[in-house]
Design a protein around this motif. Structure first.
Motif, PDB file in Angstrom:
ATOM      1  N   LEU A 297       0.856  -1.190   0.000  1.00  0.00           N
ATOM      2  CA  LEU A 297       0.000   0.000   0.000  1.00  0.00           C
ATOM      3  C   LEU A 297       0.887   1.233   0.000  1.00  0.00           C
ATOM      4  O   LEU A 297       1.723   1.404   0.888  1.00  0.00           O
ATOM      5  CB  LEU A 297      -0.909   0.004   1.229  1.00  0.00           C
ATOM      6  CG  LEU A 297      -1.931   1.143   1.303  1.00  0.00           C
ATOM      7  CD1 LEU A 297      -2.976   0.993   0.199  1.00  0.00           C
ATOM      8  CD2 LEU A 297      -2.597   1.184   2.675  1.00  0.00           C
ATOM      9  N   VAL A 298       0.713   2.089  -1.006  1.00  0.00           N
ATOM     10  CA  VAL A 298       1.491   3.327  -1.132  1.00  0.00           C
ATOM     11  C   VAL A 298       0.562   4.478  -0.774  1.00  0.00           C
ATOM     12  O   VAL A 298      -0.222   4.938  -1.611  1.00  0.00           O
ATOM     13  CB  VAL A 298       2.065   3.483  -2.547  1.00  0.00           C
ATOM     14  CG1 VAL A 298       2.925   4.743  -2.647  1.00  0.00           C
ATOM     15  CG2 VAL A 298       2.880   2.250  -2.943  1.00  0.00           C
ATOM     16  N   PRO A 299       0.596   4.950   0.470  1.00  0.00           N
ATOM     17  CA  PRO A 299      -0.382   5.943   0.914  1.00  0.00           C
ATOM     18  C   PRO A 299       0.015   7.360   0.527  1.00  0.00           C
ATOM     19  O   PRO A 299       1.176   7.647   0.207  1.00  0.00           O
ATOM     20  CB  PRO A 299      -0.371   5.772   2.434  1.00  0.00           C
ATOM     21  CG  PRO A 299       1.030   5.351   2.736  1.00  0.00           C
ATOM     22  CD  PRO A 299       1.481   4.516   1.562  1.00  0.00           C
TER      23      PRO A 299
ATOM     24  N   THR B 219       3.386   9.758  -0.792  1.00  0.00           N
ATOM     25  CA  THR B 219       3.404  10.352  -2.131  1.00  0.00           C
ATOM     26  C   THR B 219       3.491  11.876  -2.057  1.00  0.00           C
ATOM     27  O   THR B 219       4.134  12.502  -2.912  1.00  0.00           O
ATOM     28  CB  THR B 219       2.178   9.923  -2.963  1.00  0.00           C
ATOM     29  OG1 THR B 219       0.974  10.321  -2.310  1.00  0.00           O
ATOM     30  CG2 THR B 219       2.168   8.420  -3.176  1.00  0.00           C
ATOM     31  N   TYR B 220       2.875  12.489  -1.042  1.00  0.00           N
ATOM     32  CA  TYR B 220       3.012  13.937  -0.865  1.00  0.00           C
ATOM     33  C   TYR B 220       4.466  14.324  -0.623  1.00  0.00           C
ATOM     34  O   TYR B 220       4.949  15.350  -1.122  1.00  0.00           O
ATOM     35  CB  TYR B 220       2.141  14.421   0.300  1.00  0.00           C
ATOM     36  CG  TYR B 220       0.853  15.053  -0.136  1.00  0.00           C
ATOM     37  CD1 TYR B 220       0.703  16.431  -0.211  1.00  0.00           C
ATOM     38  CD2 TYR B 220      -0.242  14.261  -0.496  1.00  0.00           C
ATOM     39  CE1 TYR B 220      -0.484  17.008  -0.625  1.00  0.00           C
ATOM     40  CE2 TYR B 220      -1.436  14.834  -0.905  1.00  0.00           C
ATOM     41  CZ  TYR B 220      -1.547  16.209  -0.964  1.00  0.00           C
ATOM     42  OH  TYR B 220      -2.723  16.785  -1.374  1.00  0.00           O
TER      43      TYR B 220
ATOM     44  N   LEU C  75       2.888  13.314  -7.751  1.00  0.00           N
ATOM     45  CA  LEU C  75       2.709  12.261  -8.757  1.00  0.00           C
ATOM     46  C   LEU C  75       2.354  10.947  -8.064  1.00  0.00           C
ATOM     47  O   LEU C  75       3.045   9.936  -8.209  1.00  0.00           O
ATOM     48  CB  LEU C  75       3.977  12.107  -9.593  1.00  0.00           C
ATOM     49  CG  LEU C  75       4.360  13.316 -10.438  1.00  0.00           C
ATOM     50  CD1 LEU C  75       5.701  13.087 -11.133  1.00  0.00           C
ATOM     51  CD2 LEU C  75       3.268  13.615 -11.468  1.00  0.00           C
ATOM     52  N   HIS C  76       1.246  10.960  -7.311  1.00  0.00           N
ATOM     53  CA  HIS C  76       0.867   9.817  -6.478  1.00  0.00           C
ATOM     54  C   HIS C  76       1.085   8.471  -7.186  1.00  0.00           C
ATOM     55  O   HIS C  76       1.798   7.593  -6.691  1.00  0.00           O
ATOM     56  CB  HIS C  76      -0.618   9.905  -6.102  1.00  0.00           C
ATOM     57  CG  HIS C  76      -1.020  11.144  -5.404  1.00  0.00           C
ATOM     58  ND1 HIS C  76      -0.812  11.349  -4.058  1.00  0.00           N
ATOM     59  CD2 HIS C  76      -1.671  12.246  -5.849  1.00  0.00           C
ATOM     60  CE1 HIS C  76      -1.304  12.517  -3.700  1.00  0.00           C
ATOM     61  NE2 HIS C  76      -1.832  13.086  -4.769  1.00  0.00           N
ATOM     62  N   ASP C  77       0.427   8.303  -8.333  1.00  0.00           N
ATOM     63  CA  ASP C  77       0.369   6.997  -8.978  1.00  0.00           C
ATOM     64  C   ASP C  77       1.709   6.560  -9.556  1.00  0.00           C
ATOM     65  O   ASP C  77       2.024   5.366  -9.584  1.00  0.00           O
ATOM     66  CB  ASP C  77      -0.692   7.019 -10.076  1.00  0.00           C
ATOM     67  CG  ASP C  77      -2.087   7.261  -9.528  1.00  0.00           C
ATOM     68  OD1 ASP C  77      -2.299   7.011  -8.321  1.00  0.00           O
ATOM     69  OD2 ASP C  77      -2.957   7.716 -10.282  1.00  0.00           O
ATOM     70  N   ALA C  78       2.498   7.515 -10.007  1.00  0.00           N
ATOM     71  CA  ALA C  78       3.818   7.171 -10.541  1.00  0.00           C
ATOM     72  C   ALA C  78       4.728   6.619  -9.444  1.00  0.00           C
ATOM     73  O   ALA C  78       5.620   5.807  -9.719  1.00  0.00           O
ATOM     74  CB  ALA C  78       4.460   8.393 -11.194  1.00  0.00           C
ATOM     75  N   VAL C  79       4.509   7.035  -8.204  1.00  0.00           N
ATOM     76  CA  VAL C  79       5.311   6.507  -7.089  1.00  0.00           C
ATOM     77  C   VAL C  79       5.019   5.021  -6.911  1.00  0.00           C
ATOM     78  O   VAL C  79       5.943   4.209  -6.699  1.00  0.00           O
ATOM     79  CB  VAL C  79       5.019   7.296  -5.799  1.00  0.00           C
ATOM     80  CG1 VAL C  79       5.779   6.706  -4.619  1.00  0.00           C
ATOM     81  CG2 VAL C  79       5.391   8.766  -5.980  1.00  0.00           C
TER      82      VAL C  79
ATOM     83  N   VAL D  17       6.387   3.573   3.792  1.00  0.00           N
ATOM     84  CA  VAL D  17       6.484   4.623   4.802  1.00  0.00           C
ATOM     85  C   VAL D  17       7.621   5.605   4.556  1.00  0.00           C
ATOM     86  O   VAL D  17       7.650   6.688   5.148  1.00  0.00           O
ATOM     87  CB  VAL D  17       6.631   4.021   6.221  1.00  0.00           C
ATOM     88  CG1 VAL D  17       5.380   3.240   6.609  1.00  0.00           C
ATOM     89  CG2 VAL D  17       7.868   3.125   6.320  1.00  0.00           C
ATOM     90  N   ASP D  18       8.558   5.262   3.654  1.00  0.00           N
ATOM     91  CA  ASP D  18       9.699   6.162   3.441  1.00  0.00           C
ATOM     92  C   ASP D  18      10.368   5.827   2.118  1.00  0.00           C
ATOM     93  O   ASP D  18      10.111   4.788   1.507  1.00  0.00           O
ATOM     94  CB  ASP D  18      10.703   6.030   4.593  1.00  0.00           C
ATOM     95  CG  ASP D  18      11.587   7.255   4.756  1.00  0.00           C
ATOM     96  OD1 ASP D  18      11.397   8.239   3.993  1.00  0.00           O
ATOM     97  OD2 ASP D  18      12.467   7.250   5.632  1.00  0.00           O
ATOM     98  N   ALA D  19      11.238   6.712   1.669  1.00  0.00           N
ATOM     99  CA  ALA D  19      12.005   6.529   0.443  1.00  0.00           C
ATOM    100  C   ALA D  19      13.146   7.532   0.438  1.00  0.00           C
ATOM    101  O   ALA D  19      13.115   8.536   1.160  1.00  0.00           O
ATOM    102  CB  ALA D  19      11.128   6.730  -0.789  1.00  0.00           C
ATOM    103  N   ASP D  20      14.163   7.255  -0.368  1.00  0.00           N
ATOM    104  CA  ASP D  20      15.161   8.268  -0.689  1.00  0.00           C
ATOM    105  C   ASP D  20      14.492   9.184  -1.707  1.00  0.00           C
ATOM    106  O   ASP D  20      14.403   8.860  -2.891  1.00  0.00           O
ATOM    107  CB  ASP D  20      16.414   7.607  -1.268  1.00  0.00           C
ATOM    108  CG  ASP D  20      17.523   8.603  -1.596  1.00  0.00           C
ATOM    109  OD1 ASP D  20      17.209   9.757  -1.939  1.00  0.00           O
ATOM    110  OD2 ASP D  20      18.698   8.206  -1.551  1.00  0.00           O
TER     111      ASP D  20
END
Length: 320
Positions: A190-192, A196-197, A241-245, A302-305
């Motif tokens: 799940l990519v919330p 994405t923000y 770009l919510h969906d691209a993430v 929950v996180d990313a670079d």
């Protein structure tokens, strides 16, 4: 050839970027695209998906039209205030017309056929309401093992965007989201919207994309209404770009950091309808309490670079 991928989508500006990301990636075998109601009505999402693929010169990718409404209750509101009346800032007519006809039989039939014919499990990326996916899981339990994972853009850990509690995709069909996220039949990521923000891109990123070539310029041209909304939502000149993430995670597993967390979906008609309730208490604390029925664990991003992710998106969208 690479990751076998199907995208289920309701284009939508960020959906357009997500489809292009998959269509442009040489390490992706884009098997098909299915459409669902959401940002705009189903006829429009289907037309937009076909035109985006035509823009990417991917007439080889089949498109099937899916659900026009939620599983149970009426859909209350489109997202034209974000994406424009046609879903693409009023600029869908500027995209090339698709030559390949829509696949007969609908989205679930195409999803089933693609899963049946694949020699290895397929990743499905639902980036709109989950109505088609819930229907597939219910109708074809024999195909669950052919789904590698669902990488879902949706939900929120803190606050929503369609309501104080609910993110748009889950809010649009909470019953379908409940079926998919709590069923436990297929691995889910799940990519919330909280993450994405944080991955939002700025004007410099968008200008670089626009200057990269015809595809980048065409994608950037779809963003005026979207940018106007996110100017208010973010408080600065940029967009999410919510969906691209989510598609990035599907292409490169691990580009997002995930935690396995219990998730449930609020399906009542109170002010929290459509909320994703994610239990982020420490496991030791959760173990001391009884987990309610219908709550299963999902890998939640929950996180990313963030800089590396933005660079990955830009690199892929400017490949040619």
């Amino acid at each position: 050839m690479g990751t076998k991928l199907i995208i289920d989508t309701d284009p939508g500006v960020d959906d357009a970027f997500a489809i292009a990301l998959a269509a442009q990636s040489d390490d992706v075998e884009l098997l098909g695209v299915t459409t669902v109601f959401g940002n705009v009505p189903i006829e429009t999402t289907t037309r937009n998906a076909r035109r985006i693929l035509a823009l990417c010169k991917r007439g080889d990718v089949p498109v099937a039209e899916g659900a026009a409404r939620p599983l149970v209750h009426p859909h209350l509101r489109r997202a034209k205030y974000v994406h424009g009346l046609d879903g693409l800032s009023g600029r869908s007519a500027a995209l090339p017309e698709a030559e390949r006809p829509v696949e007969p039989g609908g989205a679930v039939r195409l999803l089933s056929r693609l899963l049946e014919s694949s020699t290895e499990p397929v990743t499905i990326v639902p980036i709109g309401p989950l109505t088609n996916i819930a229907t597939l899981l219910a109708a074809r339990p024999d195909l669950h093992h052919r789904i590698a994972r669902l990488v879902i853009m949706g939900g929120a850990l803190t606050h929503g965007n369609s309501s104080a509690a609910a993110e748009f995709n889950v809010w649009s069909d909470p019953e379908a989201a409940h079926r998919v996220l709590t069923g436990g039949e297929v691995p889910c990521v799940l990519v919330p919207m909280d993450l994405t923000y944080r991955c939002a891109v700025d004007r410099e990123w968008l200008d670089t994309l626009a200057a990269s070539g015809s595809l980048g310029a065409a994608l950037a041209a779809l963003t005026p209404d979207y940018l106007a909304h996110y100017r208010k939502a973010l408080g600065w000149e940029g967009m999410v770009l919510h969906d691209a993430v989510a598609v990035a995670e599907a292409i490169r597993p691990g580009i997002l950091r995930t935690e396995s967390l219990p998730v449930s979906v609020e399906t009542s008609f109170g002010p929290a309808r459509g909320a994703t309730v994610v239990d982020r208490r420490r496991p030791e604390v959760r173990a001391e309490t009884e987990v309610p029925d219908g709550v299963t664990s999902v890998d939640v991003a929950v996180d990313a670079d963030l800089d590396a992710l933005r660079a990955f998106l830009l690199e892929r969208l400017t490949l040619r």
